[in-house]
Design a protein around this motif. Sequence first.
Motif, PDB file in Angstrom:
ATOM      1  N   PHE A  14       2.298   8.250   3.828  1.00 14.06           N
ATOM      2  CA  PHE A  14       1.376   8.980   4.696  1.00 14.06           C
ATOM      3  C   PHE A  14       1.700  10.469   4.646  1.00 14.06           C
ATOM      4  N   SER A  15       0.706  11.287   4.947  1.00 13.09           N
ATOM      5  CA  SER A  15       0.977  12.686   5.258  1.00 13.09           C
ATOM      6  C   SER A  15      -0.064  13.141   6.267  1.00 13.09           C
ATOM      7  N   PHE A  16       0.227  14.249   6.936  1.00  9.31           N
ATOM      8  CA  PHE A  16      -0.688  14.807   7.932  1.00  9.31           C
ATOM      9  C   PHE A  16      -0.413  16.288   8.066  1.00  9.31           C
ATOM     10  N   LYS A  17      -1.473  17.086   7.978  1.00 12.78           N
ATOM     11  CA  LYS A  17      -1.342  18.515   8.203  1.00 12.78           C
ATOM     12  C   LYS A  17      -2.478  19.015   9.089  1.00 12.78           C
ATOM     13  N   GLN A  55      -5.811  17.340   7.584  1.00 12.40           N
ATOM     14  CA  GLN A  55      -5.775  16.837   6.220  1.00 12.40           C
ATOM     15  C   GLN A  55      -4.616  15.881   6.094  1.00 12.40           C
ATOM     16  N   GLY A  56      -4.768  14.882   5.226  1.00 20.48           N
ATOM     17  CA  GLY A  56      -3.646  13.976   5.068  1.00 20.48           C
ATOM     18  C   GLY A  56      -3.913  12.887   4.066  1.00 20.48           C
ATOM     19  N   ASP A  57      -2.924  12.018   3.954  1.00 23.84           N
ATOM     20  CA  ASP A  57      -2.981  10.862   3.066  1.00 23.84           C
ATOM     21  C   ASP A  57      -2.718   9.597   3.861  1.00 23.84           C
ATOM     22  N   VAL A  58      -3.362   8.524   3.429  1.00 18.58           N
ATOM     23  CA  VAL A  58      -2.925   7.190   3.834  1.00 18.58           C
ATOM     24  C   VAL A  58      -2.535   6.464   2.553  1.00 18.58           C
ATOM     25  N   PRO A  59      -1.691   5.448   2.634  1.00 22.33           N
ATOM     26  CA  PRO A  59      -1.179   4.849   1.399  1.00 22.33           C
ATOM     27  C   PRO A  59      -2.286   4.303   0.499  1.00 22.33           C
TER      28      PRO A  59
ATOM     29  N   ARG B   4       1.090   5.632  12.237  1.00 19.99           N
ATOM     30  CA  ARG B   4       0.010   4.664  12.500  1.00 19.99           C
ATOM     31  C   ARG B   4      -1.281   5.292  11.977  1.00 19.99           C
ATOM     32  N   GLY B   5      -1.388   5.446  10.675  1.00 21.52           N
ATOM     33  CA  GLY B   5      -2.475   6.240  10.088  1.00 21.52           C
ATOM     34  C   GLY B   5      -2.052   7.692  10.150  1.00 21.52           C
ATOM     35  N   GLY B   6      -2.138   8.287  11.319  1.00 20.80           N
ATOM     36  CA  GLY B   6      -1.544   9.596  11.571  1.00 20.80           C
ATOM     37  C   GLY B   6      -0.128   9.430  12.099  1.00 20.80           C
ATOM     38  N   PRO B   7       0.574  10.540  12.277  1.00 18.01           N
ATOM     39  CA  PRO B   7       1.957  10.469  12.735  1.00 18.01           C
ATOM     40  C   PRO B   7       2.044  10.285  14.247  1.00 18.01           C
ATOM     41  N   THR B 368      -6.878  -0.644   1.821  1.00 24.48           N
ATOM     42  CA  THR B 368      -5.615  -0.584   2.566  1.00 24.48           C
ATOM     43  C   THR B 368      -5.965  -0.812   4.025  1.00 24.48           C
ATOM     44  N   ASP B 369      -4.962  -0.771   4.879  1.00 27.70           N
ATOM     45  CA  ASP B 369      -5.215  -0.999   6.312  1.00 27.70           C
ATOM     46  C   ASP B 369      -6.124   0.049   6.938  1.00 27.70           C
ATOM     47  N   PHE B 370      -6.276   1.215   6.300  1.00 30.71           N
ATOM     48  CA  PHE B 370      -6.936   2.337   6.965  1.00 30.71           C
ATOM     49  C   PHE B 370      -8.247   2.768   6.306  1.00 30.71           C
ATOM     50  N   VAL B 371      -8.653   2.058   5.265  1.00 28.06           N
ATOM     51  CA  VAL B 371      -9.869   2.415   4.530  1.00 28.06           C
ATOM     52  C   VAL B 371     -10.758   1.188   4.430  1.00 28.06           C
ATOM     53  N   ARG B 372     -12.042   1.356   4.746  1.00 29.25           N
ATOM     54  CA  ARG B 372     -12.991   0.244   4.730  1.00 29.25           C
ATOM     55  C   ARG B 372     -14.287   0.648   4.067  1.00 29.25           C
ATOM     56  N   PHE B 373     -14.797  -0.243   3.210  1.00 29.38           N
ATOM     57  CA  PHE B 373     -16.134  -0.092   2.647  1.00 29.38           C
ATOM     58  C   PHE B 373     -16.936  -1.321   3.025  1.00 29.38           C
ATOM     59  N   THR B 374     -18.089  -1.114   3.672  1.00 27.67           N
ATOM     60  CA  THR B 374     -18.930  -2.228   4.095  1.00 27.67           C
ATOM     61  C   THR B 374     -20.272  -2.164   3.398  1.00 27.67           C
ATOM     62  N   THR B 375     -20.728  -3.308   2.918  1.00 29.70           N
ATOM     63  CA  THR B 375     -22.083  -3.470   2.406  1.00 29.70           C
ATOM     64  C   THR B 375     -22.749  -4.523   3.274  1.00 29.70           C
TER      65      THR B 375
END
Lengths: 417, 417, 417
Positions: A14-17, A55-59, B4-7, B368-375
């Motif tokens: 992860f990252s966060f800015k 701005q940031g990253d998730v795995p 948790r997604g973000g810090p 991943t746990d934090f990214v979703r694509f729905t159709t």
Amino acid sequence: PAWRGGPQFNGNGFSFKPGGEVQYDFGYVSNPNNALATSNLGYNGFVRRLMVSAQGDVPGGFTYSINLNFAGGVVGYEDVILAYQPVNSKWSAQIGYMIPFNGLDNMTSNEFTSFVEASQFQDAWNNGRRIGAAVGYTADTWLIDAGLFNGAINTQATNTEWQTAVRGVYYPRALGGQLHFGASYQYRKTQVSAQGNLYQARPFTQTTSVRFVGTGPANNTGTIASGIAASGDQIFGAELAGIWGPLHFAAEAQYLMVAAIKPGQVLPPGQASTGQRLLNDPSFFSVYGEIGYWLTGETRGYSKGEFARTNIRNPFDKGGWGGVQLVGRIDYLNLTKWVGGTGSGIVAGVLNGGQQTGYQLALNWWPTDFVRFTTQYDRAQITGGPNAGAVDPTSTSLLTDRSYGVNVVTLRAQLDF
Amino acid sequence: PAWRGGPQFNGNGFSFKPGGEVQYDFGYVSNPNNALATSNLGYNGFVRRLMVSAQGDVPGGFTYSINLNFAGGVVGYEDVILAYQPVNSKWSAQIGYMIPFNGLDNMTSNEFTSFVEASQFQDAWNNGRRIGAAVGYTADTWLIDAGLFNGAINTQATNTEWQTAVRGVYYPRALGGQLHFGASYQYRKTQVSAQGNLYQARPFTQTTSVRFVGTGPANNTGTIASGIAASGDQIFGAELAGIWGPLHFAAEAQYLMVAAIKPGQVLPPGQASTGQRLLNDPSFFSVYGEIGYWLTGETRGYSKGEFARTNIRNPFDKGGWGGVQLVGRIDYLNLTKWVGGTGSGIVAGVLNGGQQTGYQLALNWWPTDFVRFTTQYDRAQITGGPNAGAVDPTSTSLLTDRSYGVNVVTLRAQLDF
Amino acid sequence: PAWRGGPQFNGNGFSFKPGGEVQYDFGYVSNPNNALATSNLGYNGFVRRLMVSAQGDVPGGFTYSINLNFAGGVVGYEDVILAYQPVNSKWSAQIGYMIPFNGLDNMTSNEFTSFVEASQFQDAWNNGRRIGAAVGYTADTWLIDAGLFNGAINTQATNTEWQTAVRGVYYPRALGGQLHFGASYQYRKTQVSAQGNLYQARPFTQTTSVRFVGTGPANNTGTIASGIAASGDQIFGAELAGIWGPLHFAAEAQYLMVAAIKPGQVLPPGQASTGQRLLNDPSFFSVYGEIGYWLTGETRGYSKGEFARTNIRNPFDKGGWGGVQLVGRIDYLNLTKWVGGTGSGIVAGVLNGGQQTGYQLALNWWPTDFVRFTTQYDRAQITGGPNAGAVDPTSTSLLTDRSYGVNVVTLRAQLDF
């Protein structure tokens, strides 16, 4: 945390800015011959940008960039992007609200442009952000980006406008410096229920909303209305730039071809046009060239097809006086074009959008890497255009030939984090 | 920080977690028989949610949760809550802007719902957030929440609308899985100076603002106006759900009883009604059932009366392809009801709000746990309703009996942090 | 991180502190004699402030402070400031949107004021923030601030309004306590294209937007319109305060002199006035005095010319019940003044702006340093003013002499981080 203005946190993929930016502008735009009955020229101070960003990253190679602009009392948007960019991959994919790759000055962050605003064709062509999807490939000395875009970020109604865009840049280190060669192409279609475009440009500052050039009729307060009925347009762009030590130059040209809707043309059911229909398709042209020099010896920042942050050699925190850059530019836009026939703003068959040339000089003082003060003077020289009759009512020249000048001064204070 | 997604930062009794969420929707809603003269059907892309949030603790058991939604060019609000929740206490108290505990699908975070929008009764009953105060008790296998609420978060004028709400859930681990039994009740009073309610529901997507069912007359562009004169209403809800490994099901029903204002009824001084007065109190009903299956073996997340984040087993960052869930739902809403008398939209004594049944199918892909694509595909089947006459003008059936269908496709890209 | 409500990060000459504040108000304002036909009196609940903030340093002595207020469904602004303040220097310089140094109650953060709103002259004189530039010098026992200001933060049109302001404070520790002696002066010019000022004050709460006193005519819903044609005004202010252990007092007075535009006065080209022209320049006066006592033994926080956060002695997290402060205030405002001649709202030569006296009592409970609950009662006693005729239509007294009272109750829940 690491620090890039604001703090950057990293860990576990992860990252966060968090970040932000404040730009206060104070300026003056002269009222030519005092002829326009508007309070929208003269002195004005306001916050040009008030950005809050995350701005940031998730795995898994996914990143986000959210940039909100709260200037103007409303919610505005700069980049709002979700991207997939695996580590060590030269490929990337993006979904979101972004600039459709339309030129060096527009792709460069507003924090790092030479002048307070981008070149006038970005304004005139309505080269703003759109929602869409894009893919990119970035090698060591070149990149290419291409995308398919819809319209605004918050359209709740049907949204049939769309465009494609592609841009390539070759940026070798050669001839003792950093070179930049770029080309771009945009193909744009207007909303089918309101097919029309207004091309217009401000006098090199946003401290006024008056435009002296534009493809529509103006009322006596300088405001330009409606525009050209058009199903879309195409834009061809070329970019050239180079950096050698404290010296840099940059030049861009763009050529826009309108797909005008003709008088009498019958549109399919559910379609409608706005603005004036024209007998022939007009095309417009704009070009600028600039040269800049860091009096304090810095080298202008550059990274992968864009200008970037310049590292100040003797900033305040190290006892110095910061960095000082002097930049000059000539910026030309031509919205006057033969279209044939008659109509509002058509003079002897010529659509009188006007020509505007800017003679621009800016002094950029950076006390540190994150603080900038700009003092900018612009002489806007206008020939023709929808306000020419109001400004110069007694001339016997054609409206397309009447000339006048406007003086513009803009002061900016900027901090980003 | 913890991530948790973000810090998330913790220390000295304080905590702080910045966060956010982006949802881009692109979709298509068909125009039935091409009968509605609106550009609000067809293709549309926009940012559905653009959330920025801050959550945290200050010492003494106090917490805050601020969730702002900047989609749509305006400042919007999701939860904005101050809470008191001592460590190890099962009691909690909240002040703020929150959902009045009105059902499983609405209490579940929009990041984790099965479909892009919650079930249609949440939309139809206007089950939105309100400011108020609430208390809750959360045990190991059950919880109960109750609150007293005022109206919108930003009403500067007198604000006499109010409601009470209570919801209880029993959620044992039993029968080899996770079970969920819930019930809720709401008692709502309208603003005394404008007593009226419009009940209407979108066709399972927000890429359009046209509604095919609703308790008011529609103009020829599909927009439904005014509604029912009412001093308030009551809503009874029931919830049932279960999770067994990759399989889950969920069902909810709600029954709404309107306290209509009668023709000729004299209101006290300072009171007024809006919309149509009815001879008899109508009541409306809605129910949905869904079943879902994780093709990749995950178990749908659940926590204390709500669905929650699902842990993806083989995400991108571990070399997998993420998780894929298939969900199907049937969602029924009935706004057609006998009220007697005559009036606008009343057909043979029946208020023609319309019935809408959705046959819904969604494919959710979580890289991943934090990214979703729905159709998502929805078939909305409508019988009657305020647009039935415009869509099917030549039928000899009663307006309440005319049927038509609408096809809806929605694509969503989502990232939260 | 260090914790000041939210986390503060420091390193390499940088710092960053995210923060925020939520204030929920619920209140009641009585409708005098039930005479005003408005739904803007009575009960109301709303979020008074919903702030998100970012503060920090970048190297070289530069700091930023961004405070956005998202209450009310719009983007609002509190301090948005870029400052230069080298370490160990007593001088500082600021650019941005800030309060023009107009008095103790207004300079004190809204989190720490005695009552839910600042004293009524801040409201009546329109003592809001402006964009501008300021310099300050802060010694151990005194400070002086001076600035030059333009208008609103987001004016896109010409912006010719401006003001200067200066404030000095002497704050010795003496007589066994903390003393505060302050003085301020403001010189303000109105926008040349719309020269006018409306001076009006709310009844000590923002749960209503009705004003009972103000220098313009009111319609029958209590709304006051237009105001006085004026090229500008001057404001003289005096401040006195002291803190001894749990006891404090504070008092301020301000005197405002209007530069009225006279009937028949010819303005230069491009200038115009709004509101009523007056034969003579009116001046207005306001004064308040308050006394407060911490029942739980705290000492009210104070720092460099402003009240500041109070450290609670026995907060919740240490097993105590928090701190309780009782505050009483009398606040007087006089907008009734002889101006001669006749006109709208002029009674026997007297401009009937009205007099409003507030008898205010507040109980502030702070469970911890960052959470506040206020219960406030105000009796607003009004004599004359633009609503006096509507409220007391049968009196034979002059409109300037008719008196009535309004009861106001405000509850507030506040958390900041």
